[in-house]
Design a protein around this motif. Structure first.
Motif, PDB file in Angstrom:
ATOM      1  N   ARG A 107       0.833  -1.203   0.000  1.00  0.00           N
ATOM      2  CA  ARG A 107       0.000   0.000   0.000  1.00  0.00           C
ATOM      3  C   ARG A 107       0.865   1.250   0.000  1.00  0.00           C
ATOM      4  O   ARG A 107       0.559   2.254  -0.644  1.00  0.00           O
ATOM      5  CB  ARG A 107      -0.922  -0.020   1.240  1.00  0.00           C
ATOM      6  N   ALA A 108       1.970   1.181   0.733  1.00  0.00           N
ATOM      7  CA  ALA A 108       2.864   2.346   0.788  1.00  0.00           C
ATOM      8  C   ALA A 108       3.448   2.634  -0.589  1.00  0.00           C
ATOM      9  O   ALA A 108       3.575   3.786  -1.006  1.00  0.00           O
ATOM     10  CB  ALA A 108       3.976   2.094   1.794  1.00  0.00           C
TER      11      ALA A 108
ATOM     12  N   ARG B 223       0.895   4.218  -2.763  1.00  0.00           N
ATOM     13  CA  ARG B 223       0.651   5.627  -2.447  1.00  0.00           C
ATOM     14  C   ARG B 223       1.862   6.486  -2.679  1.00  0.00           C
ATOM     15  O   ARG B 223       1.832   7.688  -2.423  1.00  0.00           O
ATOM     16  CB  ARG B 223       0.238   5.756  -0.958  1.00  0.00           C
TER      17      ARG B 223
ATOM     18  N   LEU C 274       4.570   6.415  -1.013  1.00  0.00           N
ATOM     19  CA  LEU C 274       5.198   6.823   0.234  1.00  0.00           C
ATOM     20  C   LEU C 274       6.623   6.293   0.328  1.00  0.00           C
ATOM     21  O   LEU C 274       7.472   6.844   1.015  1.00  0.00           O
ATOM     22  CB  LEU C 274       4.370   6.307   1.434  1.00  0.00           C
TER      23      LEU C 274
ATOM     24  N   GLU D 111       1.746   7.196   8.245  1.00  0.00           N
ATOM     25  CA  GLU D 111       1.921   8.165   7.162  1.00  0.00           C
ATOM     26  C   GLU D 111       0.562   8.641   6.662  1.00  0.00           C
ATOM     27  O   GLU D 111      -0.409   7.871   6.662  1.00  0.00           O
ATOM     28  CB  GLU D 111       2.716   7.541   6.018  1.00  0.00           C
TER      29      GLU D 111
ATOM     30  N   PHE E  69      -2.696   6.783   4.517  1.00  0.00           N
ATOM     31  CA  PHE E  69      -2.430   5.354   4.533  1.00  0.00           C
ATOM     32  C   PHE E  69      -3.608   4.586   5.110  1.00  0.00           C
ATOM     33  O   PHE E  69      -4.096   4.903   6.165  1.00  0.00           O
ATOM     34  CB  PHE E  69      -1.197   5.099   5.407  1.00  0.00           C
TER      35      PHE E  69
ATOM     36  N   THR F 296      -5.025   0.327   4.839  1.00  0.00           N
ATOM     37  CA  THR F 296      -5.130  -0.903   4.063  1.00  0.00           C
ATOM     38  C   THR F 296      -6.498  -1.537   4.192  1.00  0.00           C
ATOM     39  O   THR F 296      -6.712  -2.637   3.738  1.00  0.00           O
ATOM     40  CB  THR F 296      -4.091  -1.948   4.526  1.00  0.00           C
TER      41      THR F 296
ATOM     42  N   GLY G 201      -8.522   6.221   6.417  1.00  0.00           N
ATOM     43  CA  GLY G 201      -7.201   6.708   6.040  1.00  0.00           C
ATOM     44  C   GLY G 201      -6.881   8.077   6.610  1.00  0.00           C
ATOM     45  O   GLY G 201      -5.815   8.610   6.363  1.00  0.00           O
TER      46      GLY G 201
END
Lengths: 106, 691
Positions: free
Chosen positions: B466-467, B470, B472, B490, B493, B495, B506
């Protein structure tokens, strides 16, 4: 030789500290045993006709007064107790302790 | 002012006090209900529960808030049944009562904001009233004796028959001070029937010189013949219960009553079968255990603004006192120096005392979560055991207010994502009920709050994926396990596959971290896949005044928080500073210590002194050192926050004014420690970070 003492009209928690001071003064004025050959039963006569308001704090102080007077070999006598005082003593079971010997008011 | 004007202005002035006290009673009502879930028959808790509702209803009556009175009346009626044992507190009733307490909450909010009632709200309340009435009107009074033999129900349920009671009471010492009068209690009881054989402990009353006229020394025993129920008799003592020891026994009628009616015989039977002893816990200075909802008369309500004002003034006093002490030293006037020293010591004491006033135990905050956990678990179909520890740990009131929301979010998160459903847990070889533990403790000048769950832990792969999605982290960067797991803080973020109304939007975790960091705190998560997660929050204990260690580097002065200072070492005694993988290190007693050279860091342009000192600091688990020129000693430091323009400055947490008017900057030790342990080839100075 008793000066005239009388109970204030308000014997409640609000006046408790002041009343205690007054009572202490009365006790201080009592002649001591050695000078006046005090008899154990000599009464300190206090006029109780003016008592209009009383609560448990007031009753406590009266008991404490009786005690302090007894220590000085005198006896507290509340004379002509007001109805308010009578009722309070009856309710709290203190007639024998505080009102014994008080004249009966019809 | 006309009488009605006077009334309405009185009400307007007193209403906020009513609202705040009513809310406290509601909170304790909720706490009691939750406690009763594990101890359903507890008589003291049920009594306290009834009294809370009763007080709310009474106060609302004084203020003419009829909606609250009417609704609470039904709640009170059900609680009366519960406390007299005529009804049992089942889980369903408990849930109903919790929801009703929410309704009372809404009504009080409406009273405060003067919102008019809506038809919808009225309908909802009517439904609750219907349920309440169904509960308390169904069985009503029964003549059946209860299974619990220690209750003389027979005596109570027979109406209109005289019963004889023996009452023994010792009144608490503070009774008179608190505005109660034993005489009026007995006078009232006399109106219920006939007092007999009243005996009072006159021999225990001290003499005039010893007695405290405002303390109560009284105790008495008496008989009472009355047709009133036990409840009414107990009711006479309801305001003084927590301060007195009261014993009320039903006894057989005294000989001489002649023909006792049949009812009296059953009284005898019940009376002798289980002579009912009810002792109420005596509240005395030794602090024995008392009913949980009882108000502790040792506390005073204080407006928060007044307290803040006092603390501000104390802060100025600290600075002024330091200024005076400095002038005294310069004057070399011995007696003046002593005098200002004395003032300094006293100011130190006031400072300590003032800050203590703002401290509240975190247990109160944790207690609020019980309800949340209960309701959330029910909603999600999960079984949760909530364990709370360290409730006595105290922290500053304003910190508490700011930490509640982040904590709530973290707790909900753990419940939503962390702990699995009972079926999933059993499949994973765990017990079906999950455990969530909230704990708090002090650790070197900070308060540490831990939220631990034994759920499924954090899925590293999912987080990384996911990071990356995104943006990140770049796809080729390598992160440690700890860094990966903390990515959840962060921004943007989440999931969660779907957004629940609890979390997953999020916007949660990064806001949580921001809130905590704005309190100069830190939050870190650690987790073991399949076993659970632990979130650790560190917060400073006080925000306003700290013990500082004043140092100078060149002409610049700095403060190091004393709680973080471990020791000071003269550099001559140290081996030469060396560089290891880009960090400056030295050795103290054989241990490697990273060092921050503040001069380079802050680009202070002055030559290093000939003899420098190394101050060893500790932040959390990290130890490191800073090089300073001169040690100037301990200094009570009033923290003045930095202006907004400096908010990007890492490493400095505030400033203070010294006795001579100079400004000293206060180091943020945690941020410095990160600097110390950073491995980077370019040692950028902090001052560049501002631009």
């Amino acid at each position: 030789m008793s000066a005239s003492y009388s109970l204030p009209s308000e014997l409640t928690i609000y006046a408790a500290n002041a009343v205690r001071t007054t009572f202490q003064e009365w006790v201080r004025q009592l002649p001591k045993g050695r000078r006046a050959k005090a008899r154990p039963d000599k009464p300190l006569v206090v006029d109780a006709a003016n008592v209009m308001e009383i609560d448990a704090a007031g009753l406590q102080l009266l008991i404490a007064l009786a005690r302090s007077v007894a220590v000085k070999k005198h006896r507290l006598e509340l004379s002509q107790p007001s109805q308010t005082l009578r009722n309070a003593c009856t309710t709290f079971g203190l007639v024998a302790v505080l009102l014994q010997g008080a004249e009966d008011v019809p | 002012m006309s009488e009605s004007d006077y009334d309405s202005s009185f009400i307007a002035e007193a209403l906020p006090a009513f609202v705040s006290e009513a809310r406290e009673h509601l909170q304790s009502l909720e706490q009691l209900l939750l406690e009763l879930e594990s101890r359903p028959g507890d008589r003291d808790l049920l009594d306290a529960l009834f009294r809370s509702a009763h007080t709310i209803k009474g106060s609302a009556g004084i203020f003419g808030i009829d909606d609250v009175v009417a609704f609470t009346h039904h709640v009170e009626a059900l609680l009366e049944q519960l406390r007299s044992g005529r009804k049992e507190l089942t889980p369903d009733l408990s849930t109903l009562l919790l929801k009703c307490s929410d309704q009372i909450h809404l009504l009080i909010d409406a009273a405060q904001t003067q919102q008019p009632d809506t038809a919808n709200a009225r309908a909802i309340r009517e439904e609750f009233v219907r349920q309440l009435r169904a509960a308390y009107e169904v069985e009503g009074m029964t003549a059946e004796p209860h299974a619990d033999a220690s209750r003389d129900v027979a005596a109570e349920s027979i109406a209109g028959a005289d019963a004889h009671w023996h009452i023994d009471v010792r009144f608490g010492p503070d009774l008179l001070r608190n505005g109660m009068d034993p005489l009026s209690i007995l006078t009232y009881l006399a109106t219920l029937g006939q007092l007999s054989d009243v005996a009072c402990n006159s021999t225990d009353i001290p003499d005039l010189d010893t007695i405290d006229p405002e303390s109560c020394y009284l105790a008495c025993r008496f008989g009472l013949t009355t047709d009133a129920s036990r409840e009414r008799i107990e009711g006479a003592f309801s305001f003084v219960r927590d301060e007195c020891v009261v014993r009320i026994e039903a006894v057989s009628p005294p000989a001489g009553l002649g023909n006792a009616p049949p009812a009296a015989e059953s009284v005898t039977a019940a009376g002798t079968a289980a002579s009912n002893d009810r002792e109420v816990a005596e509240k005395n200075r030794e602090g024995q255990i008392k009913a949980p909802a009882a108000d502790d008369s040792r506390y005073i309500r204080v407006q928060a603004e007044r307290l803040d004002h006092v603390i501000n003034v104390v802060g100025e006093l600290v600075i002024a006192s330091a200024g005076a002490a400095l002038l005294a030293r310069e004057s070399k006037h011995r007696r003046l120096i002593e005098s200002t020293q004395l003032i300094d010591d006293l100011v130190d004491e006031i400072r300590g005392g003032a800050l203590q006033l703002r401290m509240v135990p975190i247990g109160d905050t944790f207690a609020r979560f019980r309800r949340t956990v209960r309701d959330t678990a029910a909603k999600l179909g999960k079984e949760i055991n909530l364990e709370v520890s360290g409730g006595d740990t105290e922290l500053d009131k304003s910190v508490v207010e700011h930490i509640v929301d982040p904590l709530m979010h973290l707790v909900r998160n753990a419940l939503d994502h962390g702990i699995e459903t009972p079926a999933q847990r059993v499949a994973a070889g765990k017990l079906p009920a999950g455990t969530l533990s909230l704990g708090a403790c002090h650790d070197s000048g900070s308060i540490v709050i831990r939220i631990v769950d034994d759920g499924r832990g954090i899925d590293r792969e999912k987080v990384l994926q996911r990071a990356r999605e995104r943006g990140l982290v770049s796809s080729d960067s390598s992160l440690t396990d700890a860094q990966t797991v903390n990515l959840i803080f962060e921004p943007g973020f989440s999931t969660a596959e779907y957004v629940t109304d609890l979390s997953g939007r999020g916007v949660g975790m990064d806001v949580v971290r921001q809130n905590i960091e704005s309190l100069r705190g830190t939050v870190v998560v650690s987790s073991t896949p399949g076993k659970g997660s632990c979130i650790e929050i560190r917060l400073p204990l006080t925000l306003a005044i700290i013990d500082g260690f004043l140092v100078s580097i060149g002409s610049a002065k700095f403060i190091l928080p004393l709680v973080n200072v471990i020791e000071v070492v003269e550099t001559e005694r140290l081996p030469d500073l060396s560089y290891e993988s880009g960090r400056m290190v030295t050795q103290v007693r054989g241990q490697l210590l990273p060092v921050v050279d503040l001069r380079t860091l802050y680009e202070l342009d002055s030559l290093p002194a000939e003899r420098m000192s190394l101050v060893v600091l500790q932040a959390g688990a990290l130890r490191f050192g800073v090089m300073v020129d001169t040690l100037l000693g301990q200094h009570q430091t009033v923290i003045k926050p930095l202006a907004r323009i400096f908010s990007g400055l890492r490493g400095i947490s505030g400033s203070t004014i010294l006795g001579n008017g100079d400004v000293a900057l206060i180091f943020d030790v945690a941020a410095l420690s990160e600097r110390a342990t950073k491995t980077s080839s370019k040692r950028s100075s902090l001052s560049r970070e501002i631009s």
